[in-house]
Design a protein around this motif. Structure first.
Motif: not given
Length: 261
Positions: A239-247
């Motif tokens: 989840v963190l990697l997905i969110v950080l990729a979007v950011v």
């Protein structure tokens, strides 16, 4: 004498706790002593008259916190595995200072990379201070907030541990002295134009932050957990990697827009 807030032993003459900066209350015995000696009242009155000459309490408090932060920082670097998960070595001000320093150094690194050292290539980047430093600062503050929030939800939902968000942030961000050093080294490398070292230290910075997530996650005991903690940790990273990729994409889009304008 002990601090009423954190329980740290402090010298009798101290006005502030060296650990958390909390003002130390005057004991009743000291008050009685002043009442029994009129000369003390005269001295107190003269002190009030010269209050403008006395050091500002806010300055004294900040000085005490800064001094103790430096001691905590050095002790952590000497023995990170022994002191890291001991909450008595970290307080909320220390956690906030760690987070602020990492954010500032990362923003300075981004500014130096995108604005100061540009090549002759048509693909070189040149941005104003506000167009590179501010987005970098915002990104790292958001990055730390996402890491802490995701860790908090994982511990609450997977480990079923009753925790307070402020206490978790104090524990997690209290482990940041090594990331602070790595972010500082990345900023210095970027400012002097050594791109290879900048990339190395920046990568180590993010790796260290994710490693500290694992250490903090394992620190809390599981109570009535229905999911194996390992799966919870893997899900948290996903989840963190997905969110950080979007950011990251959003940040990059903002920089590209600034270049076009």
């Amino acid at each position: 004498m002990t601090c009423a807030k954190c329980g740290t032993a402090v010298p009798p003459e101290s006005k502030f706790c060296e650990s958390c900066g909390e003002p130390i209350a005057v004991s009743s015995a000291s008050t009685d002593s002043i009442e029994q000696h009129p000369s003390h009242q005269t001295e107190a009155a003269s002190t009030v008259d010269g209050a403008d000459k006395a050091p500002n309490e806010t300055v004294e408090k900040l000085t005490a916190v800064s001094k103790n932060y430096w001691n905590y920082f050095l002790h952590y670097l000497k023995a990170p595995t022994q002191r890291g998960m001991n909450e008595t070595h970290s307080t909320l001000p220390f956690a906030l200072i760690n987070s602020a320093l990492i954010s500032l150094f990362f923003a300075l690194t981004l500014y130096a990379q995108l604005s100061l050292h540009t090549g002759d290539s048509m693909y070189s980047i040149s941005l104003d201070f506000s167009e590179s430093f501010i987005p970098g600062l915002f990104y790292m503050v958001l990055f730390i907030a996402i890491l802490t929030g995701g860790l908090f939800l994982a511990i609450k939902t997977v480990l079923k541990t009753d925790i307070n968000f402020a206490n978790l942030f104090t524990t997690f961000a209290g482990l940041f002295p090594i990331p602070v050093v790595l972010s500082l080294l990345a900023a210095i490398s970027a400012l002097i134009g050594i791109g290879a070292l900048t990339s190395l230290f920046t990568a180590l910075l993010f790796i260290s932050l994710f490693t500290l997530i694992i250490l903090t996650y394992q620190f809390y005991p599981q109570t009535q957990a229905k999911i194996d903690p390992l799966y919870g940790l893997i899900g948290l990273f996903a989840v963190l990697l997905i969110v950080l990729a979007v950011v990251s994409d959003y940040l990059l889009d903002g920089i590209l827009i600034a270049l076009i304008i």
